[in-house]
Design an enzyme around this catalytic site. Structure first.
Site, short mmCIF file in Angstrom:
data_model
loop_
_atom_site.label_atom_id
_atom_site.label_comp_id
_atom_site.label_asym_id
_atom_site.label_seq_id
_atom_site.Cartn_x
_atom_site.Cartn_y
_atom_site.Cartn_z
CB THR A 1 -0.92 0.02 1.23
OG1 THR A 1 -0.14 -0.31 2.38
CG2 THR A 1 -2.02 -1.02 1.09
CB ALA B 1 -2.91 5.54 5.77
CD GLU C 1 -10.59 -2.19 4.07
OE1 GLU C 1 -11.55 -1.76 4.75
OE2 GLU C 1 -9.88 -3.14 4.45
N PRO D 1 -0.83 11.24 -3.57
CG PRO D 1 -1.34 13.33 -4.47
CD PRO D 1 -0.37 12.64 -3.56
CE LYS E 1 -12.59 11.55 7.04
NZ LYS E 1 -13.94 11.83 6.52
#
Length: 736
Positions: free
Chosen positions: A474, A516, A696, A623, A692
């Site tokens: 990730t 995160a 998912e 990003p 946030k």
């Protein structure tokens, strides 16, 4: 450090490093094959033996006898571990029960033995020499046959009610002017991660160290300690790189437990990797759900009744699939009811898989919303906008911390040219292809939990961050580096992140979309403490000092940050704890997915032609990596919509297609260009970093957007995933 009031301005708002599209730290390691995965720690563990798991040949019953004599005498064999010699297992409850048949067999391919030998080939060969006799009993393998006997689930994963009531649903639904009452099914699904479950275990006295593939260190040390019957502090887990998890490696699986047991019995370090065909029945999966959605609305499109009942199944003591979570939070409506029932099934354990609850729940809810919009004669986007809410639908006194859901919908509609959609199904054609457009709203909870970090400034000016956070592909390394670089005012290349070791400060790890925001908040807390110590050493007032361009500045004075380490490294540790903001505010992430598909009018083949995701997830830390996460979720959603299904043998109780040949997932040829757009927002309620999770959210809502597009293309509504041609081919419109 404690976070109990919404964040104001702080060093992360400079956005010199945070918010910028940086490459992933470990990208070169992975693309050159030098990232070390669980099975590959050859240099640090010597004299390693190999373990091979033998799975049960029945789905329900008990072992009446095990004869290991031929295996014991086979070349190279060091030990054969069964329930007879594994030693006492601890008080881990359900987790202990499912790791080793002892002698009860709870599901097919549950481990019955582990052979330990000098080589993998010797262990595998010897496993075929073990004679196991069983007494088979009748099992329960079909969820649809258990609906009437399934009670309301005792609890939701991570708490919360399994049954909710607001207003008076039943009479409101009965009186509604327009109604939808349909049932949708989502099949059992596999994580199908690229790296198999794997562990190397080594004992040093009464302490065990495991190099393993696990997402959440805190759960892993807790659960392995309970199972082995040793203190948690005697367990060390090391997992610097993970080749995919999707929730399937959240906590202990059989590779970790049985490697540790086998190493204890064999008195040698032992490495175990689950062979791919055993993973599907031996480990966890997303369980099948049967969901009934009832929506009632007035003629003007306002929802008056929202009902969602769901059934899933699991082993005795297992968790439910919390499919009603999104229904409880996404749309307004004064009269509401949700209920989750849990049947007992004798299949492998159902547990967390990417966006548990919300992903399969929205596969039902967002199709039902599409059906209601059609009955009302309303555009699906406008119908959702009409039923937006800025407060928790179950608690009017609890506002959302931020909720740019309408912005996601409107932005997506504009960018996707939604106004060109023909609302009448089956009308748009391109040669032999029927063309359709569909969309769906998306929501995913934004949890956050206590997280710690250790930060060091050395004499070379390098800032090193240590935390037990994991990286499952990730980009965790990179956002940890970005946070520390921003906080300390140093270049990204001057920050080293060390992750994936349970001896480092604790975080909630990678899972539940909380990794995160949690770990960056922990790094923030540790860096604030480091800033104070450095400022004090250099004679600055910490409250006034700025850390910019590798300097500490205040007024007309500036000093290179490296000077603080002249007399030795500066080392601090801290954690971020959270107050009651999550109780005072509803904290969620939001999105909207748009899809265009083509359906071959003769063969029923479905092709996704283009897709767009619009996501609102607070401050986007990186990003580039966030976009990658959303694209991965969209790809997974296409698979859930069109192909993923673990097929159950209803006679003998196992998943038949238990490998990557029989279990279909999308490949490159299935995926067109996917577009991702992030709404510009920050959420000061979640943490000082105001970010946030997003990984998912990229999945939730994708499958129903595809399903709704297939309906728009064909005029045939399929409510049972995956949408395969056998379910609609005979109902396709005739070609003229």
């Amino acid at each position: 450090m404690k976070f109990d009031t919404p964040a104001g301005q702080n060093p992360t708002d400079r956005l010199a490093v945070i918010g910028q599209p940086h490459d992933r730290f470990e990208a070169k390691l992975k693309t050159t094959g030098t990232a070390t995965y669980a099975y590959e720690h050859h240099d640090v563990v010597q004299n390693v033996a190999y373990g091979y798991i033998l799975g049960a040949a029945i789905a329900k019953g008990r072992i009446t006898s095990i004869d290991t004599r031929l295996a014991d005498a086979a070349p190279g064999v060091l030990a054969v571990v069964t329930h007879r010699n594994a030693g006492p297992l601890g008080v881990g409850g359900f987790y202990v029960q499912r790791m080793l048949a002892a002698p009860e067999v709870d599901h097919y391919h549950q481990a019955v033995a582990v052979v330990v030998a000098e080589t993998f080939e010797q262990a595998r060969a010897a496993s075929s020499l073990i004679r196991v006799d069983y007494a088979r009993t009748t099992g329960r393998f079909v969820l649809a046959e258990q609906l009437d006997s399934a009670p309301v689930a005792p609890q939701m994963p991570f708490g919360g009610p399994t049954e909710t009531h607001v207003g008076d649903f039943e009479p409101a639904f009965a009186a509604a002017e327009v109604k939808v009452d349909e049932t949708y099914t989502v099949p059992d699904q596999a994580h199908a991660m690229m790296e198999p479950h794997a562990t190397i275990a080594r004992w040093d006295g009464d302490r065990v160290t495991c190099w393993t593939s696990i997402q959440q260190m805190n759960w892993g040390t807790r659960d392995l300690g309970l199972i082995l019957g040793i203190p948690r502090e005697n367990v060390r887990l090391i997992s610097p790189f993970i080749g995919g998890g999707f929730g399937g490696k959240g906590t202990v699986q059989t590779d970790l437990v049985l490697a540790a047991l086998a190493a204890r019995v064999a008195r040698r370090p032992v490495k175990i990797a689950l062979q791919r065909p055993i993973m599907f029945n031996n480990t966890i999966h997303r369980p099948k759900t049967i969901q009934r959605i009832r929506l009632g609305a007035s003629r003007d499109g306002k929802l008056t009744a929202v009902g969602h009942e769901s059934w899933s199944g699991n082993l005795t003591g297992g968790r439910t699939e919390p499919t009603t979570l999104s229904t409880r939070a996404l749309y307004a409506g004064p009269n509401r009811m949700t209920r989750v029932r849990l049947a007992t099934l004798d299949l492998a354990e159902g547990n967390a898989m990417r966006a548990p609850g919300e992903a399969p729940g929205q596969m039902a809810l967002e199709v039902a919303m599409d059906e209601m919009a059609e009955k009302l004669g309303m555009d699906p986007v406008e119908f959702r906008i009409l039923n937006d809410t800025q407060v928790d639908p179950e608690d009017a006194d609890r506002p959302f911390s931020s909720r740019p859901f309408v912005e996601c919908l409107r932005t997506g509609a504009e960018r996707f040219d939604w106004n060109e959609r023909n609302a009448r199904p089956g009308q748009v054609r391109d040669g032999h292809w029927l063309i359709g457009m569909g969309m769906a709203g998306a929501i995913r909870g934004a949890p956050i939990a206590k997280a710690g970090a250790r930060v060091r400034l050395d004499r070379q000016g390098v800032v090193t961050v240590e935390t037990d956070m994991t990286d499952i592909g990730t980009g965790s390394y990179t956002i940890v580096q970005q946070t520390a670089a921003e906080m300390m005012g140093v270049p990204l290349e001057k920050v080293v992140a060390r992750l994936g070791d349970s001896s480092f400060p604790e975080t909630p790890g990678s899972g539940g979309q909380q990794g995160a925001p949690s770990v960056t908040a922990g790094v923030y807390a540790a860096c604030m403490k480091l800033r104070e110590v450095i400022a004090q050493r250099l004679g600055f007032n910490a409250a006034e000092a700025e850390f910019i361009d590798s300097e500490v500045r205040s007024g007309n004075r500036s000093v290179p940050i490296i000077r603080a380490a002249d007399d030795g490294d500066v080392l601090v540790e801290d954690s971020m704890e959270f107050g009651d903001l999550a109780k005072r505010f509803a904290i969620q992430t939001f999105g909207a997915h748009f899809a265009e598909v083509g359906v071959n009018a003769f063969t029923g083949e479905i092709r996704v032609r283009r897709m767009l995701a619009v996501c609102a997830a607070g401050r986007i830390l990186n990003p580039k990596t966030a976009r990658s996460q959303v694209i991965g979720g969209m790809t997974m959603g296409i698979g859930a919509a069109l192909m993923e299904e673990m097929a159950v043998d209803k006679r003998f109780g196992f998943f038949v297609n238990h490998d990557l040949a029989g279990y279909e997932v999308p490949v490159h040829a299935d995926i067109p260009h996917l577009d991702v757009h992030f709404v510009d927002e920050v959420d000061p309620v979640i943490s000082p970093v105001k970010a946030k999770g997003v990984g998912e959210l990229g999945l939730t809502g994708v499958a129903p957007a595809v399903a709704n597009a297939v309906y728009n293309a064909t005029g045939v509504r399929v409510r049972h995933y995956p949408i395969t041609l056998d379910k609609f081919l005979d109902r396709l419109p005739a070609m003229t």
